[in-house]
Design a protein around this motif. Sequence first.
Motif, PDB file in Angstrom:
ATOM      1  N   ILE A   1       6.368   6.404  37.646  1.00  0.00           N
ATOM      2  CA  ILE A   1       6.201   5.597  36.432  1.00  0.00           C
ATOM      3  C   ILE A   1       4.972   4.702  36.574  1.00  0.00           C
ATOM      4  O   ILE A   1       4.141   4.596  35.658  1.00  0.00           O
ATOM      5  CB  ILE A   1       7.462   4.741  36.165  1.00  0.00           C
ATOM      6  CG1 ILE A   1       8.668   5.625  35.866  1.00  0.00           C
ATOM      7  CG2 ILE A   1       7.209   3.780  35.000  1.00  0.00           C
ATOM      8  CD1 ILE A   1       9.983   4.880  35.817  1.00  0.00           C
ATOM      9  N   ASN A   2       4.844   4.070  37.743  1.00  0.00           N
ATOM     10  CA  ASN A   2       3.667   3.239  38.001  1.00  0.00           C
ATOM     11  C   ASN A   2       2.386   4.061  37.913  1.00  0.00           C
ATOM     12  O   ASN A   2       1.367   3.603  37.370  1.00  0.00           O
ATOM     13  CB  ASN A   2       3.767   2.607  39.389  1.00  0.00           C
ATOM     14  CG  ASN A   2       4.906   1.621  39.512  1.00  0.00           C
ATOM     15  OD1 ASN A   2       5.379   1.074  38.529  1.00  0.00           O
ATOM     16  ND2 ASN A   2       5.365   1.387  40.731  1.00  0.00           N
ATOM     17  N   THR A   3       2.423   5.271  38.470  1.00  0.00           N
ATOM     18  CA  THR A   3       1.243   6.140  38.464  1.00  0.00           C
ATOM     19  C   THR A   3       0.848   6.524  37.047  1.00  0.00           C
ATOM     20  O   THR A   3      -0.346   6.518  36.693  1.00  0.00           O
ATOM     21  CB  THR A   3       1.521   7.405  39.297  1.00  0.00           C
ATOM     22  OG1 THR A   3       1.816   7.028  40.647  1.00  0.00           O
ATOM     23  CG2 THR A   3       0.317   8.334  39.292  1.00  0.00           C
ATOM     24  N   LEU A   4       1.845   6.835  36.214  1.00  0.00           N
ATOM     25  CA  LEU A   4       1.559   7.172  34.823  1.00  0.00           C
ATOM     26  C   LEU A   4       0.942   5.982  34.095  1.00  0.00           C
ATOM     27  O   LEU A   4       0.010   6.131  33.294  1.00  0.00           O
ATOM     28  CB  LEU A   4       2.854   7.620  34.126  1.00  0.00           C
ATOM     29  CG  LEU A   4       2.737   8.145  32.692  1.00  0.00           C
ATOM     30  CD1 LEU A   4       1.750   9.298  32.599  1.00  0.00           C
ATOM     31  CD2 LEU A   4       4.109   8.565  32.170  1.00  0.00           C
ATOM     32  N   ALA A   5       1.440   4.788  34.392  1.00  0.00           N
ATOM     33  CA  ALA A   5       0.855   3.585  33.798  1.00  0.00           C
ATOM     34  C   ALA A   5      -0.581   3.386  34.265  1.00  0.00           C
ATOM     35  O   ALA A   5      -1.463   3.017  33.480  1.00  0.00           O
ATOM     36  CB  ALA A   5       1.710   2.361  34.146  1.00  0.00           C
ATOM     37  N   LEU A   6      -0.825   3.638  35.532  1.00  0.00           N
ATOM     38  CA  LEU A   6      -2.168   3.435  36.092  1.00  0.00           C
ATOM     39  C   LEU A   6      -3.183   4.421  35.521  1.00  0.00           C
ATOM     40  O   LEU A   6      -4.278   4.028  35.113  1.00  0.00           O
ATOM     41  CB  LEU A   6      -2.122   3.558  37.613  1.00  0.00           C
ATOM     42  CG  LEU A   6      -1.508   2.366  38.363  1.00  0.00           C
ATOM     43  CD1 LEU A   6      -1.207   2.729  39.807  1.00  0.00           C
ATOM     44  CD2 LEU A   6      -2.461   1.171  38.314  1.00  0.00           C
ATOM     45  N   VAL A   7      -2.841   5.702  35.491  1.00  0.00           N
ATOM     46  CA  VAL A   7      -3.832   6.687  35.045  1.00  0.00           C
ATOM     47  C   VAL A   7      -4.135   6.551  33.555  1.00  0.00           C
ATOM     48  O   VAL A   7      -5.210   6.955  33.094  1.00  0.00           O
ATOM     49  CB  VAL A   7      -3.401   8.140  35.370  1.00  0.00           C
ATOM     50  CG1 VAL A   7      -3.248   8.334  36.867  1.00  0.00           C
ATOM     51  CG2 VAL A   7      -2.136   8.528  34.621  1.00  0.00           C
ATOM     52  N   THR A   8      -3.207   5.965  32.798  1.00  0.00           N
ATOM     53  CA  THR A   8      -3.468   5.750  31.366  1.00  0.00           C
ATOM     54  C   THR A   8      -3.980   4.340  31.094  1.00  0.00           C
ATOM     55  O   THR A   8      -4.172   3.963  29.922  1.00  0.00           O
ATOM     56  CB  THR A   8      -2.192   6.013  30.541  1.00  0.00           C
ATOM     57  OG1 THR A   8      -1.122   5.192  31.026  1.00  0.00           O
ATOM     58  CG2 THR A   8      -1.790   7.482  30.621  1.00  0.00           C
TER      59      THR A   8
ATOM     60  N   ASN B   1      -2.468   1.458  31.532  1.00  0.00           N
ATOM     61  CA  ASN B   1      -1.471   0.543  30.978  1.00  0.00           C
ATOM     62  C   ASN B   1      -0.954  -0.424  32.042  1.00  0.00           C
ATOM     63  O   ASN B   1       0.244  -0.484  32.327  1.00  0.00           O
ATOM     64  CB  ASN B   1      -0.328   1.346  30.359  1.00  0.00           C
ATOM     65  CG  ASN B   1      -0.699   1.919  29.010  1.00  0.00           C
ATOM     66  OD1 ASN B   1      -0.902   1.182  28.046  1.00  0.00           O
ATOM     67  ND2 ASN B   1      -0.830   3.236  28.950  1.00  0.00           N
ATOM     68  N   VAL B   2      -1.871  -1.177  32.612  1.00  0.00           N
ATOM     69  CA  VAL B   2      -1.544  -2.214  33.590  1.00  0.00           C
ATOM     70  C   VAL B   2      -2.496  -3.381  33.351  1.00  0.00           C
ATOM     71  O   VAL B   2      -3.683  -3.179  33.107  1.00  0.00           O
ATOM     72  CB  VAL B   2      -1.699  -1.710  35.039  1.00  0.00           C
ATOM     73  CG1 VAL B   2      -1.459  -2.840  36.030  1.00  0.00           C
ATOM     74  CG2 VAL B   2      -0.747  -0.563  35.323  1.00  0.00           C
ATOM     75  N   GLY B   3      -1.959  -4.594  33.401  1.00  0.00           N
ATOM     76  CA  GLY B   3      -2.830  -5.765  33.347  1.00  0.00           C
ATOM     77  C   GLY B   3      -3.060  -6.352  31.979  1.00  0.00           C
ATOM     78  O   GLY B   3      -3.873  -7.260  31.822  1.00  0.00           O
ATOM     79  N   ARG B   4      -2.341  -5.852  30.957  1.00  0.00           N
ATOM     80  CA  ARG B   4      -2.430  -6.437  29.629  1.00  0.00           C
ATOM     81  C   ARG B   4      -1.028  -6.730  29.115  1.00  0.00           C
ATOM     82  O   ARG B   4      -0.075  -6.029  29.474  1.00  0.00           O
ATOM     83  CB  ARG B   4      -3.120  -5.485  28.634  1.00  0.00           C
ATOM     84  CG  ARG B   4      -4.527  -5.101  28.989  1.00  0.00           C
ATOM     85  CD  ARG B   4      -5.176  -4.308  27.845  1.00  0.00           C
ATOM     86  NE  ARG B   4      -4.359  -3.189  27.401  1.00  0.00           N
ATOM     87  CZ  ARG B   4      -4.348  -1.993  27.985  1.00  0.00           C
ATOM     88  NH1 ARG B   4      -5.086  -1.775  29.064  1.00  0.00           N
ATOM     89  NH2 ARG B   4      -3.596  -1.020  27.506  1.00  0.00           N
ATOM     90  N   THR B   5      -0.895  -7.715  28.261  1.00  0.00           N
ATOM     91  CA  THR B   5       0.391  -7.987  27.632  1.00  0.00           C
ATOM     92  C   THR B   5       0.790  -6.785  26.786  1.00  0.00           C
ATOM     93  O   THR B   5       0.016  -6.324  25.947  1.00  0.00           O
ATOM     94  CB  THR B   5       0.323  -9.240  26.742  1.00  0.00           C
ATOM     95  OG1 THR B   5      -0.067 -10.346  27.544  1.00  0.00           O
ATOM     96  CG2 THR B   5       1.674  -9.533  26.099  1.00  0.00           C
ATOM     97  N   GLY B   6       1.966  -6.264  27.043  1.00  0.00           N
ATOM     98  CA  GLY B   6       2.409  -5.072  26.322  1.00  0.00           C
ATOM     99  C   GLY B   6       2.048  -3.781  27.011  1.00  0.00           C
ATOM    100  O   GLY B   6       2.398  -2.709  26.515  1.00  0.00           O
ATOM    101  N   ALA B   7       1.367  -3.861  28.136  1.00  0.00           N
ATOM    102  CA  ALA B   7       0.981  -2.662  28.886  1.00  0.00           C
ATOM    103  C   ALA B   7       1.332  -2.880  30.347  1.00  0.00           C
ATOM    104  O   ALA B   7       0.600  -3.549  31.069  1.00  0.00           O
ATOM    105  CB  ALA B   7      -0.510  -2.388  28.719  1.00  0.00           C
TER     106      ALA B   7
END
Length: 440
Positions: free
Chosen positions: A342-349, A351-357
């Motif tokens: 799940i973390n990897t999917l967030a990273l490659v897209t 979706n890390v480091g923003r509110t709502g992502a």
Amino acid sequence: MNLITQIKKHLGLDIAEHAYRYAIDPQFGYTQASKIPDRWVKTTCGYCSVGCGMLLGVKANQIVSVRGDETHPVNEGKLCPKGLSEHYILKAKNRAVHPLLKKSDGRFQSVSWPVALETMTSQWRAIQDRYGLDSVAVLSTGQLLTEEFYTLGKLARLGMGVKHFDGNTTLCMSSAVAGYKQSFGSDGPPGSYKGLETADLIVLIGANIADNHPILWYRLLKNQHKKLIVIDPRKTKTAMFADLYLPIRPRSDVALFNGLLHLVIKKDGIAHDFVQQHTVGYEALKQHVLSFTPERVAELTGLSVRDIEACALAIMQSKNVFFSWTMGVNQSTQGTDTVSLINTLALVTGNVGRTGAAPMSITGQCNAMGTREFGFTASMPGYRSYDNAFERQQLAQIWGTRPEQLPTERGWAYPDIIDGIYCGQIKALWVIGTNPLVSF
């Protein structure tokens, strides 16, 4: 006709006036007079990890009512049924209010605190003197305050010399901890509840927050522009509200997220600049997921190719994706790997480091993070490692002690402690804020 007169007329009971004495409360309107407090005291709900603000109504030094704290940023005055009824435990008939010592006939007898403390410490020391320091163990919880976890850890590890010390948070959160450490190098969710209100897409995995975290569900419903995807073998209340529901086959989460990564990479839904600047191992990941085609993943998960592709497309087309999960992932047989993916999917897209992502684990107990950060169980306070000489020296200096007094290894985890009891190695057990006979 006033309220009392109406009740009398309807019931035909003179007792109605006595039973339904009421007054007008500025907060609740018509209310039983006994529940209208003299003052309100701020506190925090102690059930789950959401951390709702509460106001306890106090009358004659007794808690008579409760309401949500309208000024609290988490719940904005709302409370779920657990929070609304939490104060009843203070006067529950089965609440223990004195130390109880079991006598030779098997019955408990109330004793004073000095007697209880002397009995425990003398017998604990006698067992350690006879069988060694490692013959005793402590099972802690996720329910104490952070300062209490910190104090308990120092008492158990240094004062009592206990090697085998763990909390029940290992059972529910170790997968999230290990997954976060694999992905980010530290255990700390890189998101907040605000993301539920601001994300374009919310993906819930093994999380039935409509039933189990009603306040978070309230905050999600405030988001009028979100799309909701629910991944869960069970058709829960949360799943019924989903725009896309994926009734995944149990123990196939790893296959699904590898399949989603396959599609995101194949269709160039990658945040290339983010991946280049903030990640490592992308090329190896790309090779690894090549074999996880939609057709293969559909066979492994029991989902349709269409739904798998629709999920991947929604993730790629959304600006801010909030991935969130709870015990359905953390207590599964593939928990750690699923969290990492799940973390990897967030990273490659990106979706890390923003509110709502963010990839956001929802914790069960109110202070699971407290025991992990400062409880001295799986690591030393401040996430310091047992086997790191520098970090042992650092902590010893803070505490004014010698590094040799600090343990060099963790000791047994919760399940191992239980096994140690059965095989006879653990002769004494201190249980704090948990109920192994029910929950283990």
